[in-house]
Design a protein around this motif. Structure first.
Motif, PDB file in Angstrom:
ATOM      1  N   ILE A  41       0.837  -1.198   0.000  1.00  0.00           N
ATOM      2  CA  ILE A  41       0.000   0.000   0.000  1.00  0.00           C
ATOM      3  C   ILE A  41       0.875   1.252   0.000  1.00  0.00           C
ATOM      4  N   LYS A  42       1.933   1.268   0.800  1.00  0.00           N
ATOM      5  CA  LYS A  42       2.837   2.421   0.826  1.00  0.00           C
ATOM      6  C   LYS A  42       3.491   2.635  -0.530  1.00  0.00           C
ATOM      7  N   GLU A  43       3.858   1.545  -1.181  1.00  0.00           N
ATOM      8  CA  GLU A  43       4.479   1.659  -2.508  1.00  0.00           C
ATOM      9  C   GLU A  43       3.490   2.264  -3.504  1.00  0.00           C
ATOM     10  N   GLN A  44       2.223   1.876  -3.391  1.00  0.00           N
ATOM     11  CA  GLN A  44       1.209   2.411  -4.292  1.00  0.00           C
ATOM     12  C   GLN A  44       0.984   3.898  -4.039  1.00  0.00           C
ATOM     13  N   VAL A  45       1.025   4.306  -2.765  1.00  0.00           N
ATOM     14  CA  VAL A  45       0.874   5.724  -2.431  1.00  0.00           C
ATOM     15  C   VAL A  45       2.034   6.532  -3.000  1.00  0.00           C
ATOM     16  N   GLN A  46       3.247   6.016  -2.895  1.00  0.00           N
ATOM     17  CA  GLN A  46       4.426   6.716  -3.392  1.00  0.00           C
ATOM     18  C   GLN A  46       4.376   6.934  -4.897  1.00  0.00           C
ATOM     19  N   GLN A  47       3.700   6.053  -5.614  1.00  0.00           N
ATOM     20  CA  GLN A  47       3.577   6.210  -7.057  1.00  0.00           C
ATOM     21  C   GLN A  47       2.592   7.310  -7.436  1.00  0.00           C
ATOM     22  N   ALA A  48       1.679   7.642  -6.498  1.00  0.00           N
ATOM     23  CA  ALA A  48       0.638   8.636  -6.803  1.00  0.00           C
ATOM     24  C   ALA A  48       0.880   9.976  -6.134  1.00  0.00           C
ATOM     25  N   VAL A  49       1.661   9.992  -5.044  1.00  0.00           N
ATOM     26  CA  VAL A  49       1.840  11.206  -4.243  1.00  0.00           C
ATOM     27  C   VAL A  49       3.324  11.413  -3.979  1.00  0.00           C
ATOM     28  N   SER A  50       3.759  12.655  -3.972  1.00  0.00           N
ATOM     29  CA  SER A  50       5.175  12.939  -3.704  1.00  0.00           C
ATOM     30  C   SER A  50       5.371  13.843  -2.493  1.00  0.00           C
ATOM     31  N   ARG A  51       4.282  14.402  -1.950  1.00  0.00           N
ATOM     32  CA  ARG A  51       4.422  15.325  -0.829  1.00  0.00           C
ATOM     33  C   ARG A  51       3.147  15.329  -0.004  1.00  0.00           C
ATOM     34  N   GLU A  54      -7.407  -8.448  -4.637  1.00  0.00           N
ATOM     35  CA  GLU A  54      -8.730  -7.941  -4.279  1.00  0.00           C
ATOM     36  C   GLU A  54      -8.644  -6.556  -3.652  1.00  0.00           C
ATOM     37  N   VAL A  55      -7.573  -6.297  -2.910  1.00  0.00           N
ATOM     38  CA  VAL A  55      -7.415  -5.021  -2.197  1.00  0.00           C
ATOM     39  C   VAL A  55      -6.907  -3.917  -3.122  1.00  0.00           C
ATOM     40  N   GLN A  56      -5.992  -4.245  -4.025  1.00  0.00           N
ATOM     41  CA  GLN A  56      -5.339  -3.226  -4.858  1.00  0.00           C
ATOM     42  C   GLN A  56      -6.318  -2.348  -5.639  1.00  0.00           C
ATOM     43  N   PRO A  57      -7.339  -2.919  -6.309  1.00  0.00           N
ATOM     44  CA  PRO A  57      -8.260  -2.042  -7.049  1.00  0.00           C
ATOM     45  C   PRO A  57      -9.002  -1.054  -6.156  1.00  0.00           C
ATOM     46  N   VAL A  58      -9.285  -1.462  -4.926  1.00  0.00           N
ATOM     47  CA  VAL A  58      -9.992  -0.573  -3.993  1.00  0.00           C
ATOM     48  C   VAL A  58      -9.086   0.580  -3.583  1.00  0.00           C
ATOM     49  N   VAL A  59      -7.837   0.261  -3.251  1.00  0.00           N
ATOM     50  CA  VAL A  59      -6.877   1.302  -2.874  1.00  0.00           C
ATOM     51  C   VAL A  59      -6.619   2.233  -4.060  1.00  0.00           C
ATOM     52  N   THR A  60      -6.538   1.677  -5.251  1.00  0.00           N
ATOM     53  CA  THR A  60      -6.305   2.488  -6.455  1.00  0.00           C
ATOM     54  C   THR A  60      -7.437   3.478  -6.679  1.00  0.00           C
ATOM     55  N   GLU A  61      -8.674   3.023  -6.526  1.00  0.00           N
ATOM     56  CA  GLU A  61      -9.818   3.908  -6.718  1.00  0.00           C
ATOM     57  C   GLU A  61      -9.844   5.018  -5.673  1.00  0.00           C
ATOM     58  N   ALA A  62      -9.553   4.662  -4.417  1.00  0.00           N
ATOM     59  CA  ALA A  62      -9.515   5.679  -3.358  1.00  0.00           C
ATOM     60  C   ALA A  62      -8.426   6.709  -3.644  1.00  0.00           C
ATOM     61  N   LEU A  63      -7.268   6.246  -4.125  1.00  0.00           N
ATOM     62  CA  LEU A  63      -6.174   7.164  -4.450  1.00  0.00           C
ATOM     63  C   LEU A  63      -6.539   8.070  -5.627  1.00  0.00           C
ATOM     64  N   GLN A  64      -7.268   7.534  -6.592  1.00  0.00           N
ATOM     65  CA  GLN A  64      -7.687   8.352  -7.730  1.00  0.00           C
ATOM     66  C   GLN A  64      -8.603   9.483  -7.284  1.00  0.00           C
ATOM     67  N   GLN A  65      -9.553   9.177  -6.409  1.00  0.00           N
ATOM     68  CA  GLN A  65     -10.431  10.219  -5.859  1.00  0.00           C
ATOM     69  C   GLN A  65      -9.617  11.238  -5.060  1.00  0.00           C
ATOM     70  N   PHE A  66      -8.672  10.731  -4.308  1.00  0.00           N
ATOM     71  CA  PHE A  66      -7.802  11.570  -3.487  1.00  0.00           C
ATOM     72  C   PHE A  66      -7.000  12.535  -4.358  1.00  0.00           C
ATOM     73  N   VAL A  67      -6.389  12.013  -5.424  1.00  0.00           N
ATOM     74  CA  VAL A  67      -5.566  12.834  -6.311  1.00  0.00           C
ATOM     75  C   VAL A  67      -6.426  13.854  -7.050  1.00  0.00           C
ATOM     76  N   THR A  68      -7.630  13.448  -7.466  1.00  0.00           N
ATOM     77  CA  THR A  68      -8.531  14.371  -8.165  1.00  0.00           C
ATOM     78  C   THR A  68      -8.894  15.551  -7.283  1.00  0.00           C
ATOM     79  N   MET A  69      -9.169  15.281  -6.018  1.00  0.00           N
ATOM     80  CA  MET A  69      -9.500  16.360  -5.080  1.00  0.00           C
ATOM     81  C   MET A  69      -8.314  17.297  -4.895  1.00  0.00           C
TER      82      MET A  69
END
Length: 308
Positions: free
Chosen positions: A45-55, A148-163
């Protein structure tokens, strides 16, 4: 930069919910809250966050609600239960030997003279025995769970990044307005510097004329003195660099790459140029402009703390 995203999904075994939110932070700091039995997912999960967020200070909360009981088994802990029964039997034997009233828990056979007790231990009594039951989770394939978990985390991160992107557009517009004000003040200082030199020359000429009276003023000495002062208060280099910083800052605002840290550095440089301009100034009007310029830079500095 602040942001929030939430996503849910239901699989054959779990109802999965992922929530992502963040607050301002100078660097990227990620924390993950998830059920203990799924702690092995934290690194992914941390690795996935690092790919979407830098700060930012990012927190991810993952809940896994089991559906049905296929993955859970409950067994009676025979050793514990038998130990309790042996203890009760020993106590009953002791009471019989002492002649004291019998204990309420009586072990015997169905229909026996001992009070009609049965061989079966009552369920209500069994449930009150500590550690009488053992709950075990059936081992699961980590790769299957992550799929099963990755798509859910990905969708939440997409909403997060859009905001965060929506908020970033508003911040960029606000910073651009402060840059425009700063540039306008810089242009005004450039106009005032030559006027300041001329004002000094006129003031010096008037004062010397008053002191010398009818005697001729030595023009060359006056020009030399004015040139020395003009050199001391010259801020051409500082203003050129300030214009360059403003242009570069605008480029950062239009960039699609993370530029928050670069903006931090550039704000420091702009502040340094303005401070130097203020220290060299001998004009009250320029001094007032410098104060206003520092105010605009401070507003920019506060806003870019929210920019990735």
């Amino acid at each position: 930069m602040t942001g929030y995203g939430r996503a849910t999904a239901r699989t054959e075994r779990y109802e999965i919910t992922a929530e992502v939110h963040s607050v301002n932070h100078r660097y990227l700091e990620t924390s993950v809250r998830l059920p203990r039995s799924f702690s092995y997912l934290e690194g992914k999960i941390k690795e996935q966050v690092q790919q979407a967020v830098s700060r930012g200070k990012v927190e991810v909360a993952l809940t896994m609600q089991s559906i049905g009981s296929k993955d859970t088994t409950v067994e009676i802990n025979h050793d514990v239960v038998m130990a309790y029964l042996r203890a009760v039997a020993a106590e009953n034997e002791l009471l019989r030997e002492s002649g004291l009233p019998k204990n309420q828990i009586v072990l015997g056979t169905a229909g026996s003279e001992s009070g009609g007790a049965t061989d079966a231990l009552p369920l209500s009594t069994l449930l009150r025995i500590p550690d009488a039951f053992q709950v075990q989770q059936v081992a699961e394939d980590a790769d299957v769970i992550w799929s099963e978990v990755q798509p859910v985390v990905t969708e939440a991160l997409q909403q997060f990044v859009t905001m965060r992107q929506t908020e970033g557009e508003r911040l960029a517009a606000d910073v651009a307005s402060h840059l425009e004000n700063l540039e306008s003040m810089t242009n005004r200082v450039e106009q005032l510097v030559p006027e300041t030199v001329q004002q000094y020359y006129d003031k010096l000429y008037k004062k010397i004329t008053e002191l010398l009276g009818d005697r001729t003023v030595e023009e060359s000495r006056l020009v030399t003195e004015t040139a020395v002062v003009a050199e001391k208060i010259a801020v051409d280099e500082e203003l050129v660099r300030l214009h360059s910083h403003i242009a570069q800052f605008r480029g950062f605002l239009e960039s699609t790459e993370p530029t928050g840290r670069k903006m931090d550095f550039l704000v420091q440089e702009m502040n340094r140029e303005v401070n130097t301009t203020g220290s060299k100034s001998q004009s009250l009007e320029i001094t007032k402009l410098v104060v206003d310029m520092k105010s605009e830079i401070e507003k920019i500095r506060e806003q870019i703390q929210n920019i990735e």
